[in-house]
Enzyme design. Structure first.
Site, PDB file in Angstrom:
ATOM      1  N   GLU A  64      17.950 -18.248  -4.805  1.00  0.00           N
ATOM      2  CA  GLU A  64      17.615 -16.915  -5.313  1.00  0.00           C
ATOM      3  C   GLU A  64      17.200 -17.007  -6.795  1.00  0.00           C
ATOM      4  O   GLU A  64      16.255 -16.334  -7.228  1.00  0.00           O
ATOM      5  CB  GLU A  64      18.812 -15.971  -5.120  1.00  0.00           C
ATOM      6  CG  GLU A  64      18.690 -14.591  -5.733  1.00  0.00           C
ATOM      7  CD  GLU A  64      17.517 -13.756  -5.228  1.00  0.00           C
ATOM      8  OE1 GLU A  64      16.914 -14.113  -4.208  1.00  0.00           O
ATOM      9  OE2 GLU A  64      17.195 -12.747  -5.886  1.00  0.00           O
ATOM     10  N   LYS A  89       6.629  -4.642  -3.536  1.00  0.00           N
ATOM     11  CA  LYS A  89       8.050  -4.326  -3.419  1.00  0.00           C
ATOM     12  C   LYS A  89       8.469  -4.184  -1.970  1.00  0.00           C
ATOM     13  O   LYS A  89       9.545  -4.595  -1.577  1.00  0.00           O
ATOM     14  CB  LYS A  89       8.314  -3.016  -4.176  1.00  0.00           C
ATOM     15  CG  LYS A  89       9.759  -2.581  -4.186  1.00  0.00           C
ATOM     16  CD  LYS A  89      10.570  -3.446  -5.117  1.00  0.00           C
ATOM     17  CE  LYS A  89      12.052  -3.221  -5.027  1.00  0.00           C
ATOM     18  NZ  LYS A  89      12.791  -4.399  -5.498  1.00  0.00           N
ATOM     19  N   GLU A 125       8.817 -15.672  -9.132  1.00  0.00           N
ATOM     20  CA  GLU A 125       8.220 -14.343  -8.926  1.00  0.00           C
ATOM     21  C   GLU A 125       7.702 -13.744 -10.233  1.00  0.00           C
ATOM     22  O   GLU A 125       6.614 -13.191 -10.275  1.00  0.00           O
ATOM     23  CB  GLU A 125       9.271 -13.365  -8.365  1.00  0.00           C
ATOM     24  CG  GLU A 125       9.485 -13.449  -6.882  1.00  0.00           C
ATOM     25  CD  GLU A 125      10.539 -12.455  -6.399  1.00  0.00           C
ATOM     26  OE1 GLU A 125      10.296 -11.789  -5.404  1.00  0.00           O
ATOM     27  OE2 GLU A 125      11.624 -12.354  -7.018  1.00  0.00           O
ATOM     28  N   TRP A 157      -2.882  -2.836  -1.491  1.00  0.00           N
ATOM     29  CA  TRP A 157      -2.455  -4.208  -1.730  1.00  0.00           C
ATOM     30  C   TRP A 157      -3.235  -5.046  -0.721  1.00  0.00           C
ATOM     31  O   TRP A 157      -3.038  -4.915   0.484  1.00  0.00           O
ATOM     32  CB  TRP A 157      -0.950  -4.316  -1.502  1.00  0.00           C
ATOM     33  CG  TRP A 157      -0.344  -5.630  -1.846  1.00  0.00           C
ATOM     34  CD1 TRP A 157       0.035  -6.068  -3.080  1.00  0.00           C
ATOM     35  CD2 TRP A 157      -0.001  -6.680  -0.923  1.00  0.00           C
ATOM     36  NE1 TRP A 157       0.594  -7.316  -2.988  1.00  0.00           N
ATOM     37  CE2 TRP A 157       0.582  -7.722  -1.687  1.00  0.00           C
ATOM     38  CE3 TRP A 157      -0.107  -6.845   0.462  1.00  0.00           C
ATOM     39  CZ2 TRP A 157       1.043  -8.900  -1.122  1.00  0.00           C
ATOM     40  CZ3 TRP A 157       0.339  -8.025   1.027  1.00  0.00           C
ATOM     41  CH2 TRP A 157       0.916  -9.035   0.242  1.00  0.00           C
ATOM     42  N   ARG A 169       5.547  -0.236  -5.988  1.00  0.00           N
ATOM     43  CA  ARG A 169       5.485  -0.989  -4.730  1.00  0.00           C
ATOM     44  C   ARG A 169       4.544  -2.189  -4.824  1.00  0.00           C
ATOM     45  O   ARG A 169       4.583  -3.066  -3.972  1.00  0.00           O
ATOM     46  CB  ARG A 169       5.001  -0.075  -3.604  1.00  0.00           C
ATOM     47  CG  ARG A 169       5.997   1.008  -3.250  1.00  0.00           C
ATOM     48  CD  ARG A 169       5.351   2.079  -2.410  1.00  0.00           C
ATOM     49  NE  ARG A 169       4.947   1.592  -1.108  1.00  0.00           N
ATOM     50  CZ  ARG A 169       5.566   1.904   0.029  1.00  0.00           C
ATOM     51  NH1 ARG A 169       6.596   2.690   0.011  1.00  0.00           N
ATOM     52  NH2 ARG A 169       5.139   1.432   1.176  1.00  0.00           N
ATOM     53  N   HIS A 183      17.435 -37.547  -2.067  1.00  0.00           N
ATOM     54  CA  HIS A 183      16.534 -37.711  -0.918  1.00  0.00           C
ATOM     55  C   HIS A 183      15.123 -37.219  -1.226  1.00  0.00           C
ATOM     56  O   HIS A 183      14.373 -36.877  -0.315  1.00  0.00           O
ATOM     57  CB  HIS A 183      17.108 -36.982   0.299  1.00  0.00           C
ATOM     58  CG  HIS A 183      18.436 -37.505   0.713  1.00  0.00           C
ATOM     59  ND1 HIS A 183      18.621 -38.781   1.197  1.00  0.00           N
ATOM     60  CD2 HIS A 183      19.679 -36.956   0.654  1.00  0.00           C
ATOM     61  CE1 HIS A 183      19.905 -38.991   1.449  1.00  0.00           C
ATOM     62  NE2 HIS A 183      20.572 -37.894   1.119  1.00  0.00           N
ATOM     63  N   CYS A 220       0.810  -1.220   0.000  1.00  0.00           N
ATOM     64  CA  CYS A 220       0.000   0.000   0.000  1.00  0.00           C
ATOM     65  C   CYS A 220       0.843   1.270   0.000  1.00  0.00           C
ATOM     66  O   CYS A 220       1.905   1.317   0.599  1.00  0.00           O
ATOM     67  CB  CYS A 220      -0.879   0.022   1.240  1.00  0.00           C
ATOM     68  SG  CYS A 220      -1.877  -1.442   1.419  1.00  0.00           S
ATOM     69  N   ASN A 252      -2.191   2.498   5.818  1.00  0.00           N
ATOM     70  CA  ASN A 252      -1.256   1.389   5.572  1.00  0.00           C
ATOM     71  C   ASN A 252      -1.081   0.654   6.892  1.00  0.00           C
ATOM     72  O   ASN A 252      -0.951   1.294   7.936  1.00  0.00           O
ATOM     73  CB  ASN A 252       0.117   1.899   5.125  1.00  0.00           C
ATOM     74  CG  ASN A 252       0.103   2.366   3.691  1.00  0.00           C
ATOM     75  OD1 ASN A 252      -0.929   2.305   3.022  1.00  0.00           O
ATOM     76  ND2 ASN A 252       1.239   2.830   3.216  1.00  0.00           N
ATOM     77  N   GLY A 253      -1.014  -0.680   6.848  1.00  0.00           N
ATOM     78  CA  GLY A 253      -0.826  -1.452   8.074  1.00  0.00           C
ATOM     79  C   GLY A 253      -2.023  -2.346   8.332  1.00  0.00           C
ATOM     80  O   GLY A 253      -2.872  -2.537   7.451  1.00  0.00           O
ATOM     81  N   LYS A 306      13.575 -15.834  -8.262  1.00  0.00           N
ATOM     82  CA  LYS A 306      13.376 -14.886  -9.383  1.00  0.00           C
ATOM     83  C   LYS A 306      12.425 -15.485 -10.409  1.00  0.00           C
ATOM     84  O   LYS A 306      11.510 -14.825 -10.882  1.00  0.00           O
ATOM     85  CB  LYS A 306      14.692 -14.549 -10.093  1.00  0.00           C
ATOM     86  CG  LYS A 306      15.675 -13.660  -9.416  1.00  0.00           C
ATOM     87  CD  LYS A 306      15.222 -12.254  -9.171  1.00  0.00           C
ATOM     88  CE  LYS A 306      14.449 -12.176  -7.904  1.00  0.00           C
ATOM     89  NZ  LYS A 306      14.949 -11.681  -6.737  1.00  0.00           N
TER      90      LYS A 306
HETATM   91  C1  G6P Z   1       9.318  -8.282  -0.826  1.00  0.00           C
HETATM   92  C2  G6P Z   1       9.995  -7.973  -2.149  1.00  0.00           C
HETATM   93  C3  G6P Z   1      11.290  -8.755  -2.255  1.00  0.00           C
HETATM   94  C4  G6P Z   1      12.174  -8.477  -1.048  1.00  0.00           C
HETATM   95  C5  G6P Z   1      11.445  -8.735   0.276  1.00  0.00           C
HETATM   96  C6  G6P Z   1      12.243  -8.219   1.457  1.00  0.00           C
HETATM   97  O1  G6P Z   1       8.879  -9.596  -0.819  1.00  0.00           O
HETATM   98  O2  G6P Z   1       9.146  -8.304  -3.231  1.00  0.00           O
HETATM   99  O3  G6P Z   1      11.970  -8.395  -3.439  1.00  0.00           O
HETATM  100  O4  G6P Z   1      13.303  -9.298  -1.111  1.00  0.00           O
HETATM  101  O5  G6P Z   1      10.197  -8.038   0.273  1.00  0.00           O
HETATM  102  O6  G6P Z   1      12.346  -6.825   1.348  1.00  0.00           O
HETATM  103  P1  G6P Z   1      13.487  -5.943   1.938  1.00  0.00           P
HETATM  104  O7  G6P Z   1      13.137  -4.547   1.518  1.00  0.00           O
HETATM  105  O8  G6P Z   1      13.422  -6.106   3.440  1.00  0.00           O
HETATM  106  O9  G6P Z   1      14.785  -6.393   1.394  1.00  0.00           O
END
Ligand code: G6P
Length: 611
Positions: A484, A606, A491, A73, A27, A507, A2, A98-99, A488
């Protein structure tokens, strides 16, 4: 996640609110809305599901000089117009939030008895009814917000306007970031300073418990005791240049290619002739590092994956290191050894779980706290003893790329500083440190070389676009790199991707191997290469298709079942940074083929400022 924008001015603020929301689009959100007090002193409310452009389309006939706007969001209640913010009560008050309000069920029950009708499934609606209720009992807007926030459990960043006091904007913060932008005879609020780039460079950060009374030419802030307080006026360095695509098709692609510069800037001023400098970690870094015997790292998402790579470096250097996801850390008991440095990693510095973990850690006896962050004005930075910034520049693509690799580089520098205390007096570097420092200096060029693999990766990506599942393999510090890489891909392409430490294949995941499940592996030329090769043979023997990013000297070659892309030989310590690049490019090009919304993948945000 948000976003909030609000304004009080002597001009029509609709263009500023819409522009601010557009700037917060990165965001992640699913609906948007705004409310202004119009020229007839009525609240004009407009909301729509989908992009801010849709909201803009229904705001052509609206104008006003005081108002609040929001990108939502969904947490409580699905994405729908009635759940979008602002929420209003009796057409008198409008609130953006927000929150999460945790006692919303209790308040809702009470308000239903008082006769308030509910038009949404959100937790936010109780806030606006509560403010309205207090105003109906005779309070002014400021008093009503002050009284209401005392009745809320949970986290909030709030923007509130009322037609009864049309020249007033109230802001309140507890747990969710909120800033006040200062203009010339106009003032603003925003959850993120980037929303205000064209209208304000000067800003103040509200602290938890603060409530601000804002008019076009004044700002008064009250802390949680009700006392009037001053907050420091800061100058934002954000510019539009950082938010332009600059000829790239997507922010993610731009950010992948910016890694050369981002890493150069992250290293700048931090390396001596043959050593890593400590002062960039903070004035008291030397004293704190002297006391540090072990490390605990807490993070979420991609930042957690960076921490998991760093664990291999710290322990290789003889420093005990424990890594944990923030949302897990918060809800269990801890045994804290003396001399443990508590480290948080966060691109945004606003991730709620990471922030809450830090607050909890402060009560548990850690020696000190250090934050690795990309956003100087963030909550995490303000709450930590030491901070070191990753100078990645603004990252807009939801899937983190340059923030991750700059985090890795920063973590390696931290590990080297602490290593000096293991090998000697803590002040003098040795030939191994000098060698790693030289490698770090050439890292930007090595990243350029890795980016040159892009054409081959485009060819490789065609083998993934029609698949539903993938497996990523790595060993040692490259196991979290595989994690990672899988993150990616899932996502942004929505293909199910799982990562395994290659030694674990037998396993369980071997059962999944068939020609419809591509297996991606990272194969640097390290002490685990031969072990990894055996694991890859296990895949080939079961008819699996392999896609391997391998050191040019690994001896691995392409054949009918295996596609090998050769990566230039690289020092073992910086190899995780280099092997990240082809995995980012692979995800990007698979997503491009699939036609997904690469920079704003569905359901993701984000900056995650809720639990
Ligand atoms: C969200 C974002 C990720 C990020 C994570 C942690 O899930 O989409 O890209 O890695 O938050 O965010 P931060 O700002 O704490 O690295």
């Amino acid at each position: 996640m948000c976003g909030i924008v609000g304004a009080v001015a002597n001009r029509d603020i609709i263009p500023t609110l819409i522009d601010g929301l557009k700037r917060l689009e990165y965001r992640g959100y699913d609906s948007a809305g705004l409310a202004v007090v119009d020229s007839h002193n009525e609240l004009d409310l407009r909301r729509s599901v989908g992009r801010v452009a849709s909201l803009e389309g229904i705001c052509e006939s609206v104008s006003g000089m005081t108002g609040v706007a929001h990108t939502r969001w969904a947490t409580h209640g699905r994405p729908a117009e009635n759940n979008a913010h602002p929420h209003t009560s009796s057409s008198q008050v409008a609130v953006v939030h927000n929150g999460i309000i945790e006692n919303h069920n209790e308040l809702r029950a009470l308000q239903k008895e008082q006769g308030f009708p509910f038009s949404s499934e959100t937790d936010t609606e109780v806030i606006v009814h509560q403010i309205d209720w207090h105003m109906q009992k005779g309070m002014g807007l400021l008093e009503a917000v002050k009284t209401t926030v005392k009745e809320l459990d949970g986290a909030y960043g709030l923007g509130v306007v009322s037609k009864q006091e049309p020249d007033l904007l109230i802001a309140a913060r507890s747990g969710s970031p909120l800033l006040i932008g200062l203009g010339d005879s106009e003032n603003f609020i925003a959850s993120d300073m980037s929303a205000l780039i064209p209208v304000s460079q000067k800003y103040m950060v509200l602290e938890d418990g603060d409530i601000a009374k804002i008019t076009s030419d004044s700002v008064e802030i009250f802390d949680q005791t009700g006392a009037a307080v001053e907050r420091e006026v800061l100058i934002s360095t954000l510019s539009d240049e950082e938010t332009e695509l600059g000829g790239f098709s997507h922010y993610m692609k731009k950010e992948i290619h910016e890694q050369t510069r981002a890493i150069t800037e992250t290293l700048e001023g931090r390396l001596g002739a043959d050593s890593v400098l400590e002062l960039p970690f903070g004035d008291s870094a030397r004293e704190i590092f002297d006391k540090t015997k072990e490390i605990k790292i807490i993070a979420c998402g991609t930042s957690y994956n960076a921490a998991s790579v760093a664990r291999y470096w710290f322990e290789e250097f003889g420093i005990k290191c424990d890594v944990e996801i923030a949302s897990e850390y918060r809800y269990r008991k801890h045994v804290v050894n003396e001399g443990t440095l508590f480290v948080t990693i966060s691109q945004s510095g606003e991730t709620l779980d990471t922030m809450a973990a830090l607050e909890m850690a402060k009560t548990l006896g850690y020696t000190n706290t250090l934050c690795i962050c990309n956003v100087p004005e963030s909550s995490l930075v303000r709450a930590s003893d030491l901070t070191i910034f990753t100078h990645a520049g603004r990252e807009i693509g939801v899937a983190s790329t340059k923030a991750f690799t700059t985090q890795l580089v920063t973590l390696l520098m931290l590990a080297i500083c602490l290593r000096r205390r293991r090998i000697g007096d803590g002040r003098t570097s040795d030939s191994m440190e000098a060698e790693i420092v030289q490698e770090l200096r050439t890292l930007p060029q090595q990243i350029e070389n890795a980016l040159d693999l892009e054409d081959d990766i485009i060819a490789m990506s065609k083998h993934f676009a029609d698949k539903h599942h993938t497996l990523f393999l790595g060993r040692g510090a490259h196991y979290p790199i595989a994690v990672e890489g899988a993150l990616k891909l899932k996502e942004i392409s929505y293909i199910h991707a799982e990562a395994y430490a290659a030694g674990e294949l037998k396993h369980g995941p071997l059962a999944l191997i068939d020609e419809d499940m591509p297996v991606v592996a990272v194969a640097p030329n390290d002490e685990l290469l031969e072990k990894l090769k055996s694991n890859l043979e296990e895949v080939r023997a079961r008819g699996g298709k392999l896609y391997v990013f391998a050191d040019a000297n690994s001896g691995l070659e392409s054949d009918d079942e295996t596609m090998v892309l050769k990566v230039a030989p690289v020092n073992n310590y910086i190899a995780p940074v280099i092997y990240t690049i082809p995995l980012q490019l692979l995800s990007y090009h698979v997503a491009l083929l699939k036609g997904t919304d690469i920079d704003k993948p569905r359901n993701l945000a984000k900056s995650v400022t809720v639990e």
